[in-house]
Design a protein around this motif. Sequence first.
Motif, short mmCIF file in Angstrom:
data_model
loop_
_atom_site.label_atom_id
_atom_site.label_comp_id
_atom_site.label_asym_id
_atom_site.label_seq_id
_atom_site.Cartn_x
_atom_site.Cartn_y
_atom_site.Cartn_z
N ALA A 39 -46.66 40.02 47.38
CA ALA A 39 -45.45 40.29 48.17
C ALA A 39 -45.39 41.72 48.68
CB ALA A 39 -44.22 40.00 47.32
N ILE A 40 -46.26 42.59 48.16
CA ILE A 40 -46.15 43.99 48.58
C ILE A 40 -46.69 44.15 49.99
CG2 ILE A 40 -46.90 46.33 48.09
CD1 ILE A 40 -47.17 45.46 45.20
N PRO A 41 -45.86 44.63 50.90
CA PRO A 41 -46.36 44.81 52.25
C PRO A 41 -47.36 45.96 52.31
CG PRO A 41 -44.03 45.40 52.12
CD PRO A 41 -44.48 45.06 50.74
N GLU A 42 -48.51 45.71 52.86
CA GLU A 42 -49.53 46.76 52.99
C GLU A 42 -49.41 47.41 54.35
OE1 GLU A 42 -52.53 48.16 51.39
OE2 GLU A 42 -51.14 47.70 49.79
N PRO A 43 -49.46 48.73 54.41
CA PRO A 43 -49.35 49.38 55.72
C PRO A 43 -50.64 49.27 56.51
CG PRO A 43 -49.57 51.01 53.99
CD PRO A 43 -49.52 49.69 53.30
N ASP A 44 -51.12 48.09 56.67
CA ASP A 44 -52.36 47.87 57.42
C ASP A 44 -52.31 46.46 58.01
OD1 ASP A 44 -54.81 47.53 58.43
OD2 ASP A 44 -55.92 48.03 56.61
N PRO A 45 -52.04 46.38 59.33
CA PRO A 45 -51.86 45.06 59.93
C PRO A 45 -53.09 44.18 59.78
CG PRO A 45 -51.33 46.83 61.48
CD PRO A 45 -51.97 47.47 60.30
N GLU A 46 -54.26 44.78 59.64
CA GLU A 46 -55.48 43.99 59.52
C GLU A 46 -55.47 43.17 58.24
OE1 GLU A 46 -57.49 43.87 62.01
OE2 GLU A 46 -56.41 45.47 63.07
N ARG A 47 -54.81 43.75 57.23
CA ARG A 47 -54.81 43.06 55.94
C ARG A 47 -53.53 42.29 55.67
NH1 ARG A 47 -56.15 46.67 51.20
NH2 ARG A 47 -55.63 48.43 52.49
N ALA A 48 -52.59 42.38 56.61
CA ALA A 48 -51.31 41.69 56.42
C ALA A 48 -51.50 40.21 56.72
CB ALA A 48 -50.24 42.29 57.32
N ALA A 100 -47.84 36.62 42.40
CA ALA A 100 -46.83 36.55 43.47
C ALA A 100 -46.31 37.94 43.80
CB ALA A 100 -45.69 35.65 43.02
N LEU A 101 -46.03 38.71 42.76
CA LEU A 101 -45.51 40.07 43.00
C LEU A 101 -46.52 40.89 43.79
CD1 LEU A 101 -43.88 41.26 39.66
CD2 LEU A 101 -42.74 40.81 41.81
N LEU A 102 -47.77 40.77 43.41
CA LEU A 102 -48.81 41.54 44.10
C LEU A 102 -48.93 41.11 45.55
CD1 LEU A 102 -51.62 41.83 41.44
CD2 LEU A 102 -50.40 43.67 42.58
N LEU A 153 -45.28 32.59 49.50
CA LEU A 153 -44.38 33.32 48.61
C LEU A 153 -43.72 32.34 47.68
CD1 LEU A 153 -42.73 35.60 51.25
CD2 LEU A 153 -44.18 36.35 49.39
N ARG A 178 -48.98 34.63 53.84
CA ARG A 178 -49.22 34.26 52.45
C ARG A 178 -48.11 33.36 51.94
NH1 ARG A 178 -47.57 40.35 52.03
NH2 ARG A 178 -45.40 39.90 52.38
#
Lengths: 353, 347, 451
Positions: free
Chosen positions: C282-291, C278-280, C296, C294
């Motif tokens: 929750a981390i926002p990635e600075p890449d909209p393609e991979r956002a 869950a923690l992993l 929570l 999910r």
Amino acid sequence: MTEPVLSVRDLRVWYGTDRGPVRAVDGVTFDVRPGETLGLVGESGCGKSTLGRGVLGLTPAAAAVDGEVVLRSPGGAGRNLVGLPAKEIQRLRGPELGLIFQEPMTRLNPLMRISQHFEEALRAHEKGLSKQEIRTRALDALRGMGIPESRYRSYPHEFSGGMRQRIMIALALVLRPAFIVADEPTTALDVLVEAQIIKILADLRKNFDTSLVLITHNLGIVAEACDRVAVMYAGHIVEQGDAREVFANPQHPYTRELLRSTISLSTTGLHFIPGSPPDLVEPPQGCRFHPRCPVAMRGCATVEPPEVVLPTGVVSACWQQAIEVEPSLVDELGPDGREPLAAVKEISVADEA
Amino acid sequence: MATTTLPTGPIEPTVSAAASRFGGLRRIVSAIREARGVPKFMLWTGAAISALFVITAVFAPLIAPYSFDTYRSGGHNFPKQGSPDGTHWFGTTVQSLDVLSRTIYGARTALEVMVLAVIFSLILGVLLGLLAGYFGGWLDRILVLVMDALFAFPYLLLAIVAGFVFSGISGGGVVTAALSITVVYIPQYFRVVRASALSAREATFVEAARAMGAKPSVVIRKYLFGNVIQSVPVITTMNAADAIGTLAGLGFLGLGIQPTEAAEWGYDLDRAIDDVNAGMWWTCLYPGLAMVIAILGFTLLGEGLNDVLNPTMRRRRISKVLLPAHTRRRTVTAPALPDVPEGEAAK
Amino acid sequence: MLTKPDIEPSGEGAAAEVGEPLVEATGLEVHFGLRGGLLGRFSGKAAGAVRAVDGIDLTLRKGEVLGLVGESGSGKTTLGRTLIGLTKATAGSISYRGQDITELGERGLRPLRRRLQMVFQDPHASLNPAMDIRTAVGHPLRIHNLVADDQEYEARVVDALERVGLTPPERYLGKFPGDLSGGQKQRAVLARAIIAEPELLVADEPISMLDMSVRAKILQLMLDLKRDLDLTYVYVTHDLASAKFFCDSIAIMYLGRIVEYGPTAQVFANPQHPYTEALLAAIPEPDPERALPRELPRGEIPDAARPPMGCAFHPRCPVAVAACGWEARDLRTLLENRWLELAPEAAAREKSLFADVESLAAESLSTVAIAPGRGHTPEDVLEYLRHLREEASEAEPREPFWRGVVTMHAENGRAVVEFAPPRDPRLSLIQATGVQVACHLREPVASTTGT
């Protein structure tokens, strides 16, 4: 394309200090369309928060503001908020303009129940609501944020930080504003709660037709929740455009450096931008980023770059793109203006933020 | 269980310890420099009057025409209850003493008592406040109880009682008067210092000092003291003003300094009561006036300092900004063509 | 500018494996009495104690960077402080170089403080505002009597300032903390921490209060210091992204316990505990393609004074099983969440089945008797609950709550719900990866004993 809810044109907000005016926001132009989320990113001290406040007419008395902030109610004509008397703006705040603050703990009155907060907000802006209507509206807003009815009469201290931030959002939404500024809404929160709040904000544009300006220093949040992004540096917007496009193909060197220096799960090496944002009393000549820019040219230190509208719709204020698009502009950089600027390397810890 | 053979002797810092210990004072100085408006006026007027008072007191033997107990000069006794004239500008008293000289010497006495009282109460109050605030627990409880009990007394009554006690020990001089007043002021310093020590004790830098292995005495001296001491100058000046009044009160009741030891405004006022009925205004006017001016000076100084140093009273100065004409940035629009690799060009 | 091409965190991890154990904690507990003072201590742990650290074993090897990761309230900061004796342990032992530091008093710890240093979260607050940098940075030297004269003192301070990048040192010696920026202050704090040649540095969120442009620099500085001075770090953080980069091994904490503990690379590559996952996520990635959208975990970290039964994460866990410790409180949460999504009238109708939903809020109720609302029978309540269970069995994602319900029956005019007996998950080692995890789903099938 639909008409923007908010059009900001050449907005300037300068603060007076003993050393001279601080050019916190210095000629900023952008639009926010209905239901759109605009992410405003940059380091601390680049004028993000001032811009957010300037848009809402919340600048302190010592600030000078000019330019245009045109707010259009649905179907109505636009009105310029700059120069509007404080009372007028106060009336608009809530029903038309909403604000979500950084620290929810300090914005809720500890002596008032949650119900009282809602009663006060609704009474102030929508006169003539019955007690029952207020309750229904408030509970609706709270339910949307996942706060059960049983907590309606609790005091702020009985909630966790994440819950308080949800209450703040509900308080902003209960007046159904067309436009909200959220200033670092997740800074004090834990990872999981932050993700929950981001999800709520991202859902806002789907469920309500609310436009949002999301101020943050976390690029991940922008990628997650924003349609468009504006990158701010030293009082200017240096790049703005579609979030996907900007993240996939950053144009301005500052945006590129910012993205590279973000520590994320895919980080394999540490990278950082040397130095810190400039003193906005005396910002650097030419391009304000040139002292820290890895690709700065000599001309960058003397002539301010134009804004370049690229075919993708992304606007970037950088000489590199300018001369690419309009080669004749090279002359403005002067003789040997395209030579690399050597001074960049000499930035020490002394200038660090 | 706490047994160790490692030496942990005290380490006395020598380099620039003074500079760091009084680093807090730096902020006071800069705050004073930035003062404007009414606080500035109060501060500087008060400072000027206080300076005048101090100068008068210090150079009394040079300024005053006679000593405070001189009743004859050049083989002649001074006139008894003589009205102000060329030789005795402020007149003379029933004891043939020169009022001007006694008023000037009175300033000297007041200054001595004031300085001693403030120093005594400062040392004791700050020390006890620091200890109580840092260690807390039983020590704190007992000290707070004692100080509150002292606070509960009317201050003049307390000073009188203390005066009786101390006069048995140290006679009827300046030191006794100062000690009686000290008892009144200790609780004030104690309270203020304890309160700021309590909050400073929770500060991360105090914890950091503990994490470095600093002993409590070192923590108190080097980490608490400098931060706690900043609230003291304001009380000190306020107390200084108050001390003059209290001393006069004691003197007026005949409990202060013995008339043979020094000239004292309160005592002189007491002696002048009968003169007023006889139409003699000068024996009470001048000591009374001197007292009022001295107290006014220190009060203004204290209030001015308070306004300047107290962050809740301080206001940032606002300077008006005039925006120059705005020159909008030029815009260059790229032709709507695909495959523009300018992102690569920059690299 | 571009950094760290030469050192690989995994490489250091490999080196750390040969390092000798520096600090070993066994059965470590830190319980804070809620009522404070004597009363709280007499009434003991049962009545109102916050179990900030609740039974932790870990080994810190020389040269290792251990990450303590968790949300606020997970006890990570308390654990970090306890490891160097800043907070008193209420049970268990911490062995540092063969010496049990939990047995030492403040006085006995003082000489050790030189070797066990701490960097606090807020650089603005951790320097005395009334002390100049020269005095502040060098103070540990004075405290531990490490220099013979002022010349040596000055030389050591200058050296420390140079090491942390505050150059030229002369420029900073006479300055006060108020004159420095956040990053510079944290550098000064680091200089103070390393000047007395420590072995272990506990860094409590050292970059979270800094501007993001400085964060990478301070992390890099810490890596350089570790390399040059042979340091061991405990890195306390809520930021998994920086921990992934910075740490050799990582301990994920939840409500005072370690739920997953192992080499960083393994933990991130293949998270075992649902909380880690869950923690992993929750981390926002600075890449909209991979956002990606999910799932929570629901709710927030519970109050450590009233921890859930069994596995503390079960109320938020999407994959919890029967033995995870289901109890009456979870039923209340389930009902309230359901009613949130219903129309107000429908919610009110369902609510009227219960006399008092608040009564479900009591702790540690493995069997609960629910009084039906006015005009309803216990059978009505049971029917309603059965209906919910059926509905949930078809829903996606599956509601794990019902796995914990053993029976539901009427008794003495009440609806009785009985939950499966709770079992505390224990840290058990997964041989292949060296990761320890405390989750019923990952327990070795064959035996009940952990390792």
